[in-house]
Design a protein around this motif. Structure first.
Motif, PDB file in Angstrom:
ATOM      1  N   GLU A   5       5.462   4.785 -41.294  1.00 10.31           N
ATOM      2  CA  GLU A   5       6.066   4.519 -42.602  1.00 10.31           C
ATOM      3  C   GLU A   5       5.934   3.055 -42.996  1.00 10.31           C
ATOM      4  OE1 GLU A   5      10.496   3.943 -44.403  1.00 10.31           O
ATOM      5  OE2 GLU A   5      10.241   5.560 -42.951  1.00 10.31           O
TER       6      GLU A   5
ATOM      7  N   SER B   2       3.844   1.726 -46.293  1.00  9.83           N
ATOM      8  CA  SER B   2       4.476   0.920 -47.338  1.00  9.83           C
ATOM      9  C   SER B   2       3.741  -0.406 -47.526  1.00  9.83           C
ATOM     10  CB  SER B   2       5.940   0.657 -46.968  1.00  9.83           C
ATOM     11  OG  SER B   2       6.589  -0.091 -47.974  1.00  9.83           O
TER      12      SER B   2
ATOM     13  N   PHE C 174       9.640   4.543 -52.199  1.00  6.52           N
ATOM     14  CA  PHE C 174       9.489   5.562 -51.160  1.00  6.52           C
ATOM     15  C   PHE C 174      10.549   6.640 -51.374  1.00  6.52           C
ATOM     16  CE2 PHE C 174      10.468   6.506 -46.470  1.00  6.52           C
ATOM     17  CZ  PHE C 174       9.562   7.549 -46.423  1.00  6.52           C
TER      18      PHE C 174
END
Length: 346
Positions: free
Chosen positions: A260, A264, A324
């Motif tokens: 993750e 990002s 997100f």
């Protein structure tokens, strides 16, 4: 050697060509090609590699009896194989005698003017005679790949188009499900998961105030913005990431397996790159991005709906940012919604 009955060989080749050109899945198409060539040539080992960056990735291998020393590795650094590098640099076949009776031939396969794959044939036959028909089949295969490229890509940007995304999303989700099963079965006590266990990510992005660009500067400059942005996408994302244009100013990226934090960072880096890019005549352009994790348990409408919801949150809270979905839910900034097959992206 070539099969002794020429008519039988030609009939078999025509049947195989019909099977190849009757499918659009590139992996199945490649495996069909290798299987066909293997049946046409006795005492031969056929191996197909796809080129990804500086690596040659194994796609398929076939042969009546593959010797242990000829079993293909899953991936090969191109610079480590002189014949691979020679073919790519010269754009010509490479022919190497392995011993008094065995010849290795490496043949380039083209897609949109670039070498996209390498076919390696190791044969005990006279390769000039035995490769005549396989070379013709490879030409047809390459031409068919070009037709697929034209039907699957956006005319202006060269990125994959919306129809291709729709056709492939369910396959991506199925692969995610298979990976989840393997994750349970393999290495359950590992402290740090290998890259094969990391998830894919779906990001939707939209050019901020694109209508204003078209209204102020005209559609010609608007198209130039789209083209330059697509080039920036190719520079900033990995070759294993899938890049799509949905039409208008909307784009989608499916990030290959990563964590993750890195997903990002990659998307934020791209957002910054666009913000800092000097578009001719237009000047400063920004984009908003929403992204979510690919979960094999989700259906396509749910997945796209989540990323779309994160994008609209970015649009409604200042634009020019990356949001997100799962993070917004955890922070209480969004409420999870149920998405149906009727959901429409943008």
């Amino acid at each position: 050697m070539l099969l002794p009955d020429l008519n039988s060989s030609l009939n078999h080749a025509l049947q195989s060509l019909a099977a190849m050109t009757g499918q659009r899945d590139r992996e199945l198409l490649a495996r069909t090609l290798v299987a066909t060539l293997s049946e046409l040539m006795e005492q031969s080992v056929i191996t197909l590699y796809r080129l990804v960056g500086d690596e040659a990735i194994l796609v398929a291998q076939a042969g009546t009896a593959i010797p242990p020393d000829q079993i293909a590795e899953p991936s090969i650094i191109i610079s480590d194989r002189l014949e691979f590098k020679s073919v790519i640099d010269s754009r010509c076949e490479s022919i190497t005698s392995l011993d008094a009776h065995t010849t290795s031939v490496t043949i380039p396969i083209y897609g949109q003017q670039e070498i996209t794959a390498l076919l390696v044939i190791i044969t005990n036959a006279n390769f000039d005679q035995s490769l005549s028909l396989p070379r013709d089949i490879l030409t047809i295969y390459s031409n068919y790949l070009n037709l697929l490229d034209e039907s699957e890509t956006d005319t202006l940007t060269g990125l994959l188009n919306r129809r291709t995304f729709d056709n492939n999303l369910e396959k991506m989700l199925t692969e995610c499900t298979d990976a989840e099963v393997q994750k349970i079965e393999i290495n359950s006590h590992s402290r740090k998961p290998p890259s094969s266990e990391l998830p894919h990510w779906l990001a939707v992005m939209d050019i901020d105030h694109f209508k204003r660009i078209n209204d102020e500067f005209g559609h010609l400059y608007g198209d130039e913005v789209l083209l330059l942005l697509s080039r920036c996408m190719r520079r900033n994302f990995r070759q294993t990431d899938k890049l799509f244009r949905f039409g208008g100013e909307e784009f989608v990226v499916v990030l290959d397996r990563t964590c993750e934090v890195d997903a990002s960072k990659v998307l934020e880096r791209f957002r910054t790159a666009i913000e800092c890019y000097d578009f001719p005549q237009v000047g400063r352009v920004t984009i908003s991005i929403g992204f979510t994790c690919l979960n094999g348990k989700d259906d396509p409408s749910t997945l796209v709906g989540r990323a779309d919801q994160a994008l609209y949150y970015a649009k409604e809270h200042g634009r020019n940012q990356v949001c997100f979905y799962e993070g917004l839910i955890a922070e209480g900034n969004l409420t999870a919604e149920h998405f149906t097959d009727d959901v429409q992206l943008f």
